[in-house]
Design an enzyme around this catalytic site. Structure first.
Site, PDB file in Angstrom:
ATOM      1  N   LYS A  26       0.858  -1.198   0.000  1.00  0.00           N
ATOM      2  CA  LYS A  26       0.000   0.000   0.000  1.00  0.00           C
ATOM      3  C   LYS A  26       0.882   1.232   0.000  1.00  0.00           C
ATOM      4  O   LYS A  26       2.051   1.197   0.412  1.00  0.00           O
ATOM      5  CB  LYS A  26      -0.929   0.039   1.219  1.00  0.00           C
ATOM      6  CG  LYS A  26      -0.262   0.050   2.607  1.00  0.00           C
ATOM      7  CD  LYS A  26       0.204   1.395   3.137  1.00  0.00           C
ATOM      8  CE  LYS A  26       0.801   1.294   4.537  1.00  0.00           C
ATOM      9  NZ  LYS A  26       1.645   2.419   4.923  1.00  0.00           N
ATOM     10  N   LEU A  32       5.293   0.280   3.419  1.00  0.00           N
ATOM     11  CA  LEU A  32       4.487  -0.298   2.333  1.00  0.00           C
ATOM     12  C   LEU A  32       3.474  -1.305   2.880  1.00  0.00           C
ATOM     13  O   LEU A  32       2.717  -1.909   2.120  1.00  0.00           O
ATOM     14  CB  LEU A  32       5.389  -0.987   1.300  1.00  0.00           C
ATOM     15  CG  LEU A  32       6.402  -0.066   0.606  1.00  0.00           C
ATOM     16  CD1 LEU A  32       7.362  -0.875  -0.266  1.00  0.00           C
ATOM     17  CD2 LEU A  32       5.680   0.977  -0.254  1.00  0.00           C
ATOM     18  N   SER A  89      -0.116  -6.635   5.146  1.00  0.00           N
ATOM     19  CA  SER A  89      -0.715  -7.259   3.965  1.00  0.00           C
ATOM     20  C   SER A  89      -0.558  -8.776   4.036  1.00  0.00           C
ATOM     21  O   SER A  89      -1.483  -9.528   3.710  1.00  0.00           O
ATOM     22  CB  SER A  89      -0.056  -6.695   2.705  1.00  0.00           C
ATOM     23  OG  SER A  89      -0.731  -7.112   1.555  1.00  0.00           O
ATOM     24  N   GLY A 112       4.016  -6.411   6.209  1.00  0.00           N
ATOM     25  CA  GLY A 112       3.617  -7.342   7.267  1.00  0.00           C
ATOM     26  C   GLY A 112       2.100  -7.372   7.432  1.00  0.00           C
ATOM     27  O   GLY A 112       1.499  -8.443   7.584  1.00  0.00           O
ATOM     28  N   ASP A 122      -2.872  -1.235  10.243  1.00  0.00           N
ATOM     29  CA  ASP A 122      -2.970  -1.229   8.782  1.00  0.00           C
ATOM     30  C   ASP A 122      -3.637  -2.478   8.205  1.00  0.00           C
ATOM     31  O   ASP A 122      -3.875  -2.539   7.002  1.00  0.00           O
ATOM     32  CB  ASP A 122      -1.563  -1.160   8.168  1.00  0.00           C
ATOM     33  CG  ASP A 122      -1.064   0.267   8.041  1.00  0.00           C
ATOM     34  OD1 ASP A 122      -1.832   1.196   8.325  1.00  0.00           O
ATOM     35  OD2 ASP A 122       0.099   0.433   7.631  1.00  0.00           O
TER      36      ASP A 122
HETATM   37  C1  LIG Z   1       1.746   4.903   9.960  1.00  0.00           C
HETATM   38  C2  LIG Z   1       1.085   3.838   9.165  1.00  0.00           C
HETATM   39  C3  LIG Z   1       0.126   4.496   8.139  1.00  0.00           C
HETATM   40  O1  LIG Z   1      -0.361   3.603   7.236  1.00  0.00           O
HETATM   41  O2  LIG Z   1       1.937   3.073   8.358  1.00  0.00           O
HETATM   42  P1  LIG Z   1       3.372   2.364   8.309  1.00  0.00           P
HETATM   43  O3  LIG Z   1       4.410   3.365   7.942  1.00  0.00           O
HETATM   44  O4  LIG Z   1       3.693   1.698   9.608  1.00  0.00           O
HETATM   45  O5  LIG Z   1       3.206   1.344   7.214  1.00  0.00           O
HETATM   46  C4  LIG Z   1       0.264   2.902  10.049  1.00  0.00           C
HETATM   47  O6  LIG Z   1      -0.861   3.520  10.621  1.00  0.00           O
HETATM   48  C5  LIG Z   1       1.001   2.144  11.112  1.00  0.00           C
HETATM   49  O7  LIG Z   1       0.309   0.932  11.214  1.00  0.00           O
HETATM   50  P2  LIG Z   1       1.028  -0.404  11.698  1.00  0.00           P
HETATM   51  O8  LIG Z   1       2.377  -0.554  11.056  1.00  0.00           O
HETATM   52  O9  LIG Z   1       0.041  -1.513  11.545  1.00  0.00           O
HETATM   53  O10 LIG Z   1       1.254  -0.011  13.174  1.00  0.00           O
HETATM   54  P3  LIG Z   1       1.131  -0.874  14.492  1.00  0.00           P
HETATM   55  O11 LIG Z   1       1.966  -2.105  14.341  1.00  0.00           O
HETATM   56  O12 LIG Z   1      -0.299  -0.991  14.860  1.00  0.00           O
HETATM   57  O13 LIG Z   1       1.859   0.142  15.522  1.00  0.00           O
HETATM   58  C6  LIG Z   1       3.261   0.270  15.703  1.00  0.00           C
HETATM   59  C7  LIG Z   1       3.484   1.363  16.757  1.00  0.00           C
HETATM   60  O14 LIG Z   1       3.302   2.673  16.181  1.00  0.00           O
HETATM   61  C8  LIG Z   1       2.557   3.525  17.029  1.00  0.00           C
HETATM   62  N1  LIG Z   1       1.311   3.934  16.335  1.00  0.00           N
HETATM   63  C9  LIG Z   1       0.853   3.225  15.282  1.00  0.00           C
HETATM   64  C10 LIG Z   1      -0.287   3.623  14.611  1.00  0.00           C
HETATM   65  C11 LIG Z   1      -0.969   4.780  15.075  1.00  0.00           C
HETATM   66  N2  LIG Z   1      -2.071   5.210  14.461  1.00  0.00           N
HETATM   67  N3  LIG Z   1      -0.511   5.466  16.130  1.00  0.00           N
HETATM   68  C12 LIG Z   1       0.639   5.064  16.783  1.00  0.00           C
HETATM   69  O15 LIG Z   1       1.040   5.708  17.742  1.00  0.00           O
HETATM   70  C13 LIG Z   1       2.324   2.763  18.307  1.00  0.00           C
HETATM   71  O16 LIG Z   1       3.372   3.102  19.181  1.00  0.00           O
HETATM   72  C14 LIG Z   1       2.487   1.310  17.891  1.00  0.00           C
HETATM   73  O17 LIG Z   1       2.969   0.522  18.950  1.00  0.00           O
HETATM   74  N1  LIG Z   2       5.276 -11.072   7.668  1.00  0.00           N
HETATM   75  C1  LIG Z   2       5.962  -9.969   8.020  1.00  0.00           C
HETATM   76  N2  LIG Z   2       6.495  -9.191   7.078  1.00  0.00           N
HETATM   77  C2  LIG Z   2       7.174  -8.063   7.418  1.00  0.00           C
HETATM   78  N3  LIG Z   2       7.383  -7.654   8.670  1.00  0.00           N
HETATM   79  C3  LIG Z   2       6.883  -8.386   9.662  1.00  0.00           C
HETATM   80  C4  LIG Z   2       6.154  -9.567   9.379  1.00  0.00           C
HETATM   81  N4  LIG Z   2       5.768 -10.074  10.547  1.00  0.00           N
HETATM   82  C5  LIG Z   2       6.229  -9.259  11.502  1.00  0.00           C
HETATM   83  N5  LIG Z   2       6.906  -8.234  10.984  1.00  0.00           N
HETATM   84  C6  LIG Z   2       7.536  -7.113  11.763  1.00  0.00           C
HETATM   85  O1  LIG Z   2       6.815  -5.910  11.471  1.00  0.00           O
HETATM   86  C7  LIG Z   2       7.701  -4.809  11.226  1.00  0.00           C
HETATM   87  C8  LIG Z   2       7.062  -3.804  10.248  1.00  0.00           C
HETATM   88  O2  LIG Z   2       6.904  -4.463   9.056  1.00  0.00           O
HETATM   89  P1  LIG Z   2       6.315  -3.928   7.677  1.00  0.00           P
HETATM   90  O3  LIG Z   2       4.863  -4.196   7.605  1.00  0.00           O
HETATM   91  O4  LIG Z   2       7.127  -4.536   6.603  1.00  0.00           O
HETATM   92  O5  LIG Z   2       6.612  -2.393   7.709  1.00  0.00           O
HETATM   93  P2  LIG Z   2       5.699  -1.126   7.621  1.00  0.00           P
HETATM   94  O6  LIG Z   2       4.649  -1.241   8.726  1.00  0.00           O
HETATM   95  O7  LIG Z   2       6.643   0.001   7.804  1.00  0.00           O
HETATM   96  O8  LIG Z   2       5.093  -1.128   6.266  1.00  0.00           O
HETATM   97  C9  LIG Z   2       8.979  -5.488  10.700  1.00  0.00           C
HETATM   98  O9  LIG Z   2      10.104  -4.732  10.985  1.00  0.00           O
HETATM   99  C10 LIG Z   2       8.988  -6.831  11.408  1.00  0.00           C
HETATM  100  O10 LIG Z   2       9.696  -6.744  12.637  1.00  0.00           O
END
Ligand SMILES: C[C@@](CO)(OP(=O)(O)O)[C@H](O)COP(=O)(O)OP(=O)(O)OC[C@H]1O[C@@H](n2ccc(N)nc2=O)[C@H](O)[C@@H]1O
Ligand SMILES: Nc1ncnc2c1ncn2[C@@H]1O[C@H](COP(=O)(O)OP(=O)(O)O)[C@@H](O)[C@H]1O
Length: 284
Positions: A11, A99, A104, A102, A136
């Site tokens: 994404k 992206l 997805s 994890g 996500d």
């Molecule tokens: C910011 C976004 C935007 O799409 O993308 P990514 O860059 O990670 O892909 C997401 O909301 C990320 O979602 P995701 O990657 O699933 O986050 P999670 O594992 O739920 O959270 C990881 C950590 O980030 C913080 N977190 C996450 C999401 C959110 N809305 N507020 C937060 O404060 C929290 O500290 C949480 O413990």
């Molecule tokens: N199947 C998976 N693929 C990728 N990352 C994973 C997976 N399972 C657990 N993780 C953990 O989740 C973290 C965030 O992964 P990822 O979804 O690739 O990044 P982002 O949330 O930035 O898009 C990784 O650094 C890894 O520690």
């Protein structure tokens, strides 16, 4: 059914605003999610003995923490299903890339095992389970490009323009929690309506995480500057990947020819419907 081979698309966050912080520390967002025709791939085979086996695993991520294994176990726990699965992962998306790889993978596991184990859960139920795994996951379960609010769980389907993207990975992993924990992050963008966000289109979009990620991760700042000299460039999620958009695949590919060796990159088209749902014949 013997096996299912399914995509786990990437994404992009085409824009991202941080409008507040909840008492539990999670941040309130407004974001536009769109899928790409590029991602990981999972091959799922049912087992009778209830064991969930992932191969190959990911280096640095114990299988018990892998979102694929966690999604499969959650589905077993929630439904009492006694079947297991052998899961083969073809990992193409960089970890910590913004992206959603994890997330997805987790969504593909939920929908794939729902089909293989003949559970017939609704997308509503699967999205609820997905949210327990990560903010996500629900959008990947739903399968439609979306305007998202809350922590990303309140989704309204949208149809966005579908340009060709160049996605550049600066070669580092960004920790989402570090970005959301940074003192300098602005968390007070005034909420806007979905109509207003869509009205301005891509030229008006920005990502509130960008200034913080630029200062915490200079390699991301450099990649944004490199790409930004050639086309309008943005950060996806909390990074580390940055992207630019083009009217044709040829234009997008031309840019790859100049890519500095320290970066990796791919081109992909934006999609408003997830290829996962197309593969399963399931309406988003
Ligand atoms: C910011 C976004 C935007 O799409 O993308 P990514 O860059 O990670 O892909 C997401 O909301 C990320 O979602 P995701 O990657 O699933 O986050 P999670 O594992 O739920 O959270 C990881 C950590 O980030 C913080 N977190 C996450 C999401 C959110 N809305 N507020 C937060 O404060 C929290 O500290 C949480 O413990
Ligand atoms: N199947 C998976 N693929 C990728 N990352 C994973 C997976 N399972 C657990 N993780 C953990 O989740 C973290 C965030 O992964 P990822 O979804 O690739 O990044 P982002 O949330 O930035 O898009 C990784 O650094 C890894 O520690």
């Amino acid at each position: 059914m013997k096996e299912l081979v399914l995509p786990a698309p990437a994404k992009l966050n085409r824009m991202l605003h941080i409008t507040g912080r909840r008492p539990d520390g999670y941040h309130e967002l407004q974001t536009l999610f769109q899928f790409l025709d590029h991602g990981d791939e999972l091959c799922l085979r049912p087992r009778r003995d209830g064991v969930i086996r992932l191969a190959p695993g990911l280096s640095g991520v114990p299988d018990s923490d892998n979102l694929i294994v966690r999604a499969a176990r959650l589905l077993q726990d929630e439904t009492g299903c006694r079947l297991g699965a052998d899961i083969h992962l073809t990992k193409r998306l960089p970890m910590g890339g913004g992206l959603g790889g994890g997330s997805s993978d987790a969504a593909t596991t939920l929908l794939g095992l729902d089909r293989l184990w003949q559970l017939d859960l609704t997308l509503d139920r699967l999205a609820e389970l997905g949210l327990q795994l990560g903010a996500d996951v629900p959008v990947f379960v739903r399968g439609h490009a979306a305007w998202a609010e809350g922590v990303g769980e309140r989704l309204t389907p949208v149809t966005l323009d579908t340009p060709w993207f160049v996605v550049v990975h600066p070669g580092i992993e960004v920790a989402t929690a570090a970005v959301f924990g940074a003192a300098q992050l602005t968390r007070n963008t005034a909420p806007i309506t979905m109509a207003r966000a869509l009205q301005g289109g891509a030229p008006s979009w920005h990502n509130d995480c960008e200034p913080t990620v630029r200062s915490l991760y200079p390699q991301v700042a450099e990649a944004l500057d490199w790409l930004g000299r050639r086309a309008p460039a943005m950060l996806t999620g909390t990074g580390a990947c940055v992207f630019a958009w083009f009217d044709s695949d040829a234009e997008a590919k031309r840019l790859l020819a100049d890519l500095p060796g320290r970066y990796t990159a791919f081109t992909a088209r934006g999609l408003n419907l997830s290829p996962l749902h197309a593969a399963l014949g399931r309406r988003p």
